[in-house]
Design a protein around this motif. Structure first.
Motif, mmCIF file in Angstrom:
data_model
loop_
_atom_site.group_PDB
_atom_site.id
_atom_site.type_symbol
_atom_site.label_atom_id
_atom_site.label_comp_id
_atom_site.label_asym_id
_atom_site.label_seq_id
_atom_site.Cartn_x
_atom_site.Cartn_y
_atom_site.Cartn_z
ATOM 1 N N ILE A 54 0.391 -1.177 -0.311
ATOM 2 C CA ILE A 54 -0.158 -0.192 -0.587
ATOM 3 C C ILE A 54 1.029 0.984 -0.286
ATOM 4 O O ILE A 54 1.848 1.202 0.437
ATOM 5 N N ASN A 55 0.035 2.335 -0.663
ATOM 6 C CA ASN A 55 0.671 3.723 -0.598
ATOM 7 C C ASN A 55 0.730 4.085 0.745
ATOM 8 O O ASN A 55 -0.186 4.671 1.047
ATOM 9 N N ILE A 56 1.497 4.212 0.833
ATOM 10 C CA ILE A 56 2.140 4.806 2.673
ATOM 11 C C ILE A 56 1.671 6.585 2.739
ATOM 12 O O ILE A 56 0.856 6.762 3.632
ATOM 13 N N SER A 57 1.621 7.331 1.880
ATOM 14 C CA SER A 57 1.376 8.812 1.395
ATOM 15 C C SER A 57 -0.504 8.874 1.397
ATOM 16 O O SER A 57 -0.209 9.584 1.665
ATOM 17 N N GLU A 58 -0.919 7.708 1.873
ATOM 18 C CA GLU A 58 -2.163 8.531 1.043
ATOM 19 C C GLU A 58 -3.222 8.102 2.643
ATOM 20 O O GLU A 58 -2.784 7.389 3.136
ATOM 21 N N SER A 59 -4.176 7.882 3.069
ATOM 22 C CA SER A 59 -4.881 8.334 4.124
ATOM 23 C C SER A 59 -4.870 6.680 3.985
ATOM 24 O O SER A 59 -4.609 5.783 3.393
ATOM 25 N N ILE A 60 -4.559 6.337 6.207
ATOM 26 C CA ILE A 60 -5.035 5.332 6.723
ATOM 27 C C ILE A 60 -6.329 4.502 5.792
ATOM 28 O O ILE A 60 -6.533 2.800 6.223
ATOM 29 N N GLU A 61 -7.415 4.745 5.481
ATOM 30 C CA GLU A 61 -8.634 4.118 5.590
ATOM 31 C C GLU A 61 -8.271 2.972 4.335
ATOM 32 O O GLU A 61 -9.371 3.057 3.559
ATOM 33 N N LEU A 63 -6.495 1.466 3.867
ATOM 34 C CA LEU A 63 -5.766 0.078 4.694
ATOM 35 C C LEU A 63 -6.445 -1.089 4.745
ATOM 36 O O LEU A 63 -7.988 -0.410 5.895
ATOM 37 N N THR A 64 -7.864 -1.470 3.843
ATOM 38 C CA THR A 64 -8.691 -2.136 4.410
ATOM 39 C C THR A 64 -9.322 -3.868 4.574
ATOM 40 O O THR A 64 -7.451 -4.750 4.335
ATOM 41 N N LYS A 65 -10.079 -4.393 5.273
ATOM 42 C CA LYS A 65 -9.615 -5.769 5.423
ATOM 43 C C LYS A 65 -8.802 -6.260 3.855
ATOM 44 O O LYS A 65 -8.403 -7.506 4.114
ATOM 45 N N SER A 66 -9.695 -6.238 2.505
ATOM 46 C CA SER A 66 -9.504 -6.516 1.776
ATOM 47 C C SER A 66 -7.696 -6.789 0.889
ATOM 48 O O SER A 66 -7.487 -7.863 0.520
ATOM 49 N N ILE A 67 -7.439 -5.638 1.351
ATOM 50 C CA ILE A 67 -6.405 -5.645 0.947
ATOM 51 C C ILE A 67 -5.346 -6.744 2.044
ATOM 52 O O ILE A 67 -4.503 -7.319 1.626
ATOM 53 N N ILE A 68 -5.335 -6.167 3.151
ATOM 54 C CA ILE A 68 -5.021 -7.948 4.324
ATOM 55 C C ILE A 68 -4.639 -9.481 3.780
ATOM 56 O O ILE A 68 -4.122 -9.786 3.485
ATOM 57 N N GLU A 69 -6.485 -9.117 3.328
ATOM 58 C CA GLU A 69 -5.955 -10.496 2.822
ATOM 59 C C GLU A 69 -5.745 -11.625 1.663
ATOM 60 O O GLU A 69 -5.441 -12.114 1.868
ATOM 61 N N ASN A 70 -5.529 -10.260 0.521
ATOM 62 C CA ASN A 70 -4.719 -10.704 -0.849
ATOM 63 C C ASN A 70 -3.263 -10.915 -0.430
ATOM 64 O O ASN A 70 -3.492 -11.113 -1.113
ATOM 65 N N LYS A 91 1.425 -8.157 13.161
ATOM 66 C CA LYS A 91 1.973 -7.727 13.259
ATOM 67 C C LYS A 91 0.862 -6.209 12.060
ATOM 68 O O LYS A 91 0.921 -5.603 13.139
ATOM 69 N N THR A 92 0.282 -6.680 10.909
ATOM 70 C CA THR A 92 -0.429 -5.781 10.960
ATOM 71 C C THR A 92 -2.126 -4.994 11.707
ATOM 72 O O THR A 92 -2.094 -4.505 12.276
ATOM 73 N N ARG A 93 -2.630 -6.057 12.735
ATOM 74 C CA ARG A 93 -3.060 -6.196 13.136
ATOM 75 C C ARG A 93 -3.208 -5.023 14.503
ATOM 76 O O ARG A 93 -3.953 -4.899 15.335
ATOM 77 N N ALA A 94 -1.779 -5.745 15.731
ATOM 78 C CA ALA A 94 -1.234 -4.432 16.680
ATOM 79 C C ALA A 94 -1.547 -3.205 15.804
ATOM 80 O O ALA A 94 -2.193 -2.393 16.262
ATOM 81 N N PHE A 95 -1.274 -2.927 14.108
ATOM 82 C CA PHE A 95 -0.802 -1.501 14.191
ATOM 83 C C PHE A 95 -2.490 -1.154 14.410
ATOM 84 O O PHE A 95 -3.153 -0.287 14.540
ATOM 85 N N LEU A 96 -2.943 -2.409 13.235
ATOM 86 C CA LEU A 96 -4.715 -1.123 13.016
ATOM 87 C C LEU A 96 -5.182 -1.302 14.585
ATOM 88 O O LEU A 96 -5.806 -0.904 14.770
ATOM 89 N N THR A 97 -4.764 -1.998 15.632
ATOM 90 C CA THR A 97 -5.802 -1.803 16.560
ATOM 91 C C THR A 97 -5.238 -0.486 17.540
ATOM 92 O O THR A 97 -6.742 0.487 17.221
#
Length: 321
Positions: A54-61, A63-70, A91-97
């Motif tokens: 994912i592009n880290i300069s974009e909005s946090i929104e 970062l979706t569930k489908s991106i992680i699952e894919n 690790k992704t879930r810790a950041f998302l929390t």
């Protein structure tokens, strides 16, 4: 004026970029006292894994569930081991929390994948004999001698690499035959037994390397603290010289635990030596070790033991008759 409850205002999503959120997340992790190695791991994950999907300069929104699952689906198709994509999700879930808790992102469920844990890898007895063969002190290089002493310590204590790198000479009590481990994953200091073989190795090693009580036991040649990468490289070189395949520094921990159980050590003593805070952790650890208990069933089965004892008594009586 429109009427709005305060709790609804508090749930308003704050628009931030992934980069901004992760920077705050790291500062939060530092503020609550997470270890340096944990922070380094989070930084590596951000740079080399999260930023690739994912592009880290974009909005946090974004970062979706489908991106992680894919990403998980992609890793599975490419043949990654279960622990690899499981760690990615953790690790992704810790950041998302953190993002959910701070209203940077609308909450969604991220399920940690269920995987079949692989059996742990250990060094064989033949490999250990090659590694533990003492070098000729009149001919060997300093690195060979240090490598030999290091292997003895790792296999003789079952400690993690980070624990080894923080042991000082004064932590080795030759009088009481104990070693103090100050740096543990659980942040508790523990003392473990110093075996007679390791005791002799360390006594000679400390004298030869001209170390004093305040020194680290396994430092760099200038006596400064060694980093993990240097330790790994030094041991890799030692393995190469001994014609043994390197399978990781912490594989010695698995090897120690395996041989401890095979040699009829009990799980409760192993728990103390490994520094586990809960016996269930030790149980899970043992279940992943390459141990075949069936060979010892007859030796320790009460029925067989009693039968052998009665057989000896009958044979003795027959001889006397």
């Amino acid at each position: 004026m429109a009427k709005m409850k305060l709790r609804n205002m508090r749930k308003t999503i704050i628009n931030k970029t992934i980069e901004e959120c992760h920077e705050e997340y790291l500062n939060y992790c530092i503020s609550i006292g997470q270890r340096d190695k944990t922070i380094e791991s989070k930084i590596r994950f951000y740079r080399f894994e999260l930023s690739k999907i994912i592009n880290i300069s974009e909005s946090i929104e974004t970062l979706t569930k489908s991106i992680i699952e894919n990403k998980v689906i992609s890793m599975r198709r490419e043949g990654y081991k279960g622990n690899t994509y499981k760690t990615f999700v953790i690790k992704t879930r810790a950041f998302l929390t953190y993002c959910f808790d701070n209203n940077y992102l609308r909450k969604f469920n991220v399920k940690i994948p269920t995987i079949d844990s692989d059996k742990k890898i250990i060094y064989t007895e033949d490999e250990l004999n090659k590694l533990l063969k003492k070098p000729n002190l009149d001919e060997c290089l300093v690195g060979d001698f240090k490598g030999w002493a290091t292997i003895n310590f790792l296999f003789g204590t079952g400690c993690r690499s980070e624990t080894l790198l923080n042991v000082k000479v004064e932590d080795v009590n030759f009088f009481n035959d104990m070693i103090l481990f100050r740096h543990m994953k659980t942040r508790r200091q523990i003392t473990v037994p110093l075996s007679p073989t390791l005791k002799n190795v360390l006594k000679e090693y400390i004298v030869v390397m001209n170390l004093i009580n305040e020194d680290l036991l396994f430092p760099k040649l200038n006596k400064e603290k060694m980093c993990y990468d240097t330790l790994h490289q030094n041991i890799s070189n030692y393995f190469k010289n001994r014609n043994v395949k390197m399978r990781g520094v912490n594989t010695f921990r698995n090897t120690f635990a395996t041989f401890f159980i095979i040699n009829h050590g009990d799980i409760y003593r192993l728990k103390i030596i490994l520094g586990h805070s809960n016996i269930k952790t030790t149980e899970r650890y043992i279940n992943l070790l390459p141990i075949n208990v069936s060979t010892d069933i007859c030796k320790f089965n009460p029925l067989d033991v009693l039968n052998k004892k009665n057989l000896k008594i009958r044979l003795k009586i027959n001889k006397e008759i």
